[in-house]
Design a protein around this motif. Structure first.
Motif, PDB file in Angstrom:
ATOM      1  N   ASN A   1       9.219   6.309  -3.282  1.00 28.57           N
ATOM      2  CA  ASN A   1       7.958   5.794  -3.809  1.00 28.57           C
ATOM      3  C   ASN A   1       7.641   6.458  -5.130  1.00 28.57           C
ATOM      4  O   ASN A   1       8.408   7.286  -5.645  1.00 28.57           O
TER       5      ASN A   1
ATOM      6  N   SER B   1       3.530   0.657  -4.160  1.00 31.49           N
ATOM      7  CA  SER B   1       3.993   1.477  -3.031  1.00 31.49           C
ATOM      8  C   SER B   1       5.305   2.177  -3.353  1.00 31.49           C
ATOM      9  O   SER B   1       5.353   3.388  -3.580  1.00 31.49           O
ATOM     10  N   GLY B   2       6.391   1.439  -3.365  1.00 33.36           N
ATOM     11  CA  GLY B   2       7.693   2.033  -3.601  1.00 33.36           C
ATOM     12  C   GLY B   2       8.771   0.986  -3.495  1.00 33.36           C
ATOM     13  O   GLY B   2       8.496  -0.219  -3.512  1.00 33.36           O
TER      14      GLY B   2
ATOM     15  N   GLY C   1       4.023   5.120   2.500  1.00 36.18           N
ATOM     16  CA  GLY C   1       3.136   4.007   2.183  1.00 36.18           C
ATOM     17  C   GLY C   1       3.746   2.647   2.391  1.00 36.18           C
ATOM     18  O   GLY C   1       3.244   1.640   1.877  1.00 36.18           O
ATOM     19  N   MET C   2       4.835   2.589   3.169  1.00 34.27           N
ATOM     20  CA  MET C   2       5.512   1.310   3.405  1.00 34.27           C
ATOM     21  C   MET C   2       6.507   1.485   4.538  1.00 34.27           C
ATOM     22  O   MET C   2       6.818   2.614   4.956  1.00 34.27           O
TER      23      MET C   2
ATOM     24  N   THR D   1       3.684  -2.959   3.294  1.00 34.80           N
ATOM     25  CA  THR D   1       3.121  -1.855   2.516  1.00 34.80           C
ATOM     26  C   THR D   1       1.636  -1.681   2.812  1.00 34.80           C
ATOM     27  O   THR D   1       1.025  -2.486   3.519  1.00 34.80           O
ATOM     28  N   ASP D   2       1.088  -0.639   2.219  1.00 36.71           N
ATOM     29  CA  ASP D   2      -0.361  -0.430   2.343  1.00 36.71           C
ATOM     30  C   ASP D   2      -1.131  -1.628   1.810  1.00 36.71           C
ATOM     31  O   ASP D   2      -2.175  -2.011   2.362  1.00 36.71           O
ATOM     32  N   GLY D   3      -0.626  -2.240   0.752  1.00 35.78           N
ATOM     33  CA  GLY D   3      -1.286  -3.433   0.206  1.00 35.78           C
ATOM     34  C   GLY D   3      -1.232  -4.590   1.182  1.00 35.78           C
ATOM     35  O   GLY D   3      -2.212  -5.333   1.340  1.00 35.78           O
ATOM     36  N   ASP D   4      -0.088  -4.771   1.867  1.00 29.38           N
ATOM     37  CA  ASP D   4       0.023  -5.832   2.878  1.00 29.38           C
ATOM     38  C   ASP D   4      -0.964  -5.577   4.010  1.00 29.38           C
ATOM     39  O   ASP D   4      -1.555  -6.515   4.558  1.00 29.38           O
TER      40      ASP D   4
ATOM     41  N   MET E   1       4.869   3.925   9.438  1.00 33.51           N
ATOM     42  CA  MET E   1       4.401   4.233   8.088  1.00 33.51           C
ATOM     43  C   MET E   1       3.688   5.582   8.055  1.00 33.51           C
ATOM     44  O   MET E   1       3.870   6.373   7.126  1.00 33.51           O
TER      45      MET E   1
END
Length: 335
Positions: free
Chosen positions: A325, A309-310, A242-243, A258-261, A236
């Motif tokens: 993204n 993210s995308g 970002g993923m 992803t960044d959220g994960d 990443m």
């Protein structure tokens, strides 16, 4: 020095506003009167343009020339090839721009513009169809035309009845009416319009596909299911989208991280990024998109599915072929 003896400042703001409203009302009345005259000759003009194999050549002098330029531009952008030729310049070489297949749209409110009348014998000899827009049905130009469109007005908005105001508005409206009628007759679509406006926002919305924006080949962030979380983070970081996609040996998409994960995973007590497999923390069955989808579809998915993210781009067999993204969409001015 020009005299300023007759310059007078209006009494107050109310007088200025009243003058403006009066001008608009006079022009509105002119357009209502014009609408009643869009009948047989108008249909004949449309049919003549539709039957032609060449372009529409718009011409006019002075204010009529400005209107002719705009009408030509509107026709050209809505499916009827058209351009403007200055009548004065036509008499000095630019007549060569007009072929025998072209239809001429000549605009003169008086119908007596010398520069246009001078060209009539040349147009007749060359065999050009002629549509005239005038405010004088008995004028020389109106009588010479194959089709005459009456753009006469009850009054000019100019209180001196000198400056073309209502008459130019009526002529412009007649040109717009022609463009719209021809557009509908041709079955012209928003996609056709976009092809005439590739640099505009509509062009970007209707012509730009995912394949035009997506990252491909070595730029795609992807790791195998056996990779650790630490290895996924390195991927990443390297690809900066970002993923990362999580794929099997055939590049079939298994999931996305992803960044959220990552933020959610770090909330797990005792998580070791070097021993945790990416398959255990990835999002399975992520939202994807195809390469031939419009870029606006990607923007819609990101918004409606609340994806920050995308998107991973896949083919019909869900093999990963690209990624993009929100920054890619922003750079393309799709969002």
């Amino acid at each position: 020095m020009p005299s300023t003896a007759h310059h007078r400042v209006p009494a107050d703001d109310a007088a200025l506003a009243a003058s403006g409203r009066r001008a608009v009302q006079i022009e509105a009345d002119a357009l209502i009167a014009l609408a009643r005259r869009i009948d047989g000759p108008f249909s004949a003009a449309c049919r003549a343009i539709l039957a032609g194999s060449g372009r529409v050549v718009a011409m006019g002098m002075g204010k009529s020339g400005h209107i002719a330029r705009k009408i030509a531009a509107t026709l050209a952008s809505t499916g009827t090839p058209a351009f403007f030729v200055h009548p004065g310049e036509a008499g000095h070489g630019d007549f060569g721009m007009i072929t025998d297949a072209d239809l001429v749209l000549a605009i003169s409110y008086s119908g007596e513009s010398d520069e246009i009348l001078m060209l009539l014998p040349l147009l007749r000899r060359q065999g050009n169809a002629l549509i005239a827009m005038t405010g004088k049905p008995a004028s020389t130009l109106a009588r010479a035309a194959d089709v005459h469109l009456d753009v006469s007005v009850p009054a000019e908005a100019c209180p001196l009845h000198l400056a073309p105001t209502s008459s130019t508005t009526a002529t412009l409206a007649m040109g717009d009416a022609l463009a719209v009628a021809l557009l509908e007759a041709r079955g012209f679509t928003s996609e056709d319009f976009a092809r005439s406006h590739p640099a505009g926002s509509l062009g970007r919305q209707l012509l730009l596909h995912i394949s035009d924006l997506m990252h491909t080949g070595q730029e795609i962030p992807a790791v195998p299911a056996e990779a650790t979380l630490a290895q996924a983070l390195v991927e990443m970081s390297r690809k900066r989208l970002g993923m990362t996609a999580v794929v099997d040996a055939d590049q079939t998409l298994l999931g996305i991280f992803t960044d959220g994960d990552l933020r959610r995973a770090l909330d797990t007590v005792g998580l070791d990024i070097h021993s945790t497999s990416i398959a255990s923390v990835m999002t399975r069955n992520p939202v994807t998109i195809g390469a031939q989808a419009l870029a606006t579809e990607a923007a819609r998915l990101l918004e409606t599915r609340n994806i920050g993210s995308g998107l991973i781009v896949v083919d019909a067999e869900r093999r990963v072929i690209g990624a993009l993204n929100v920054h890619d969409l922003l750079r393309a001015r799709v969002v």
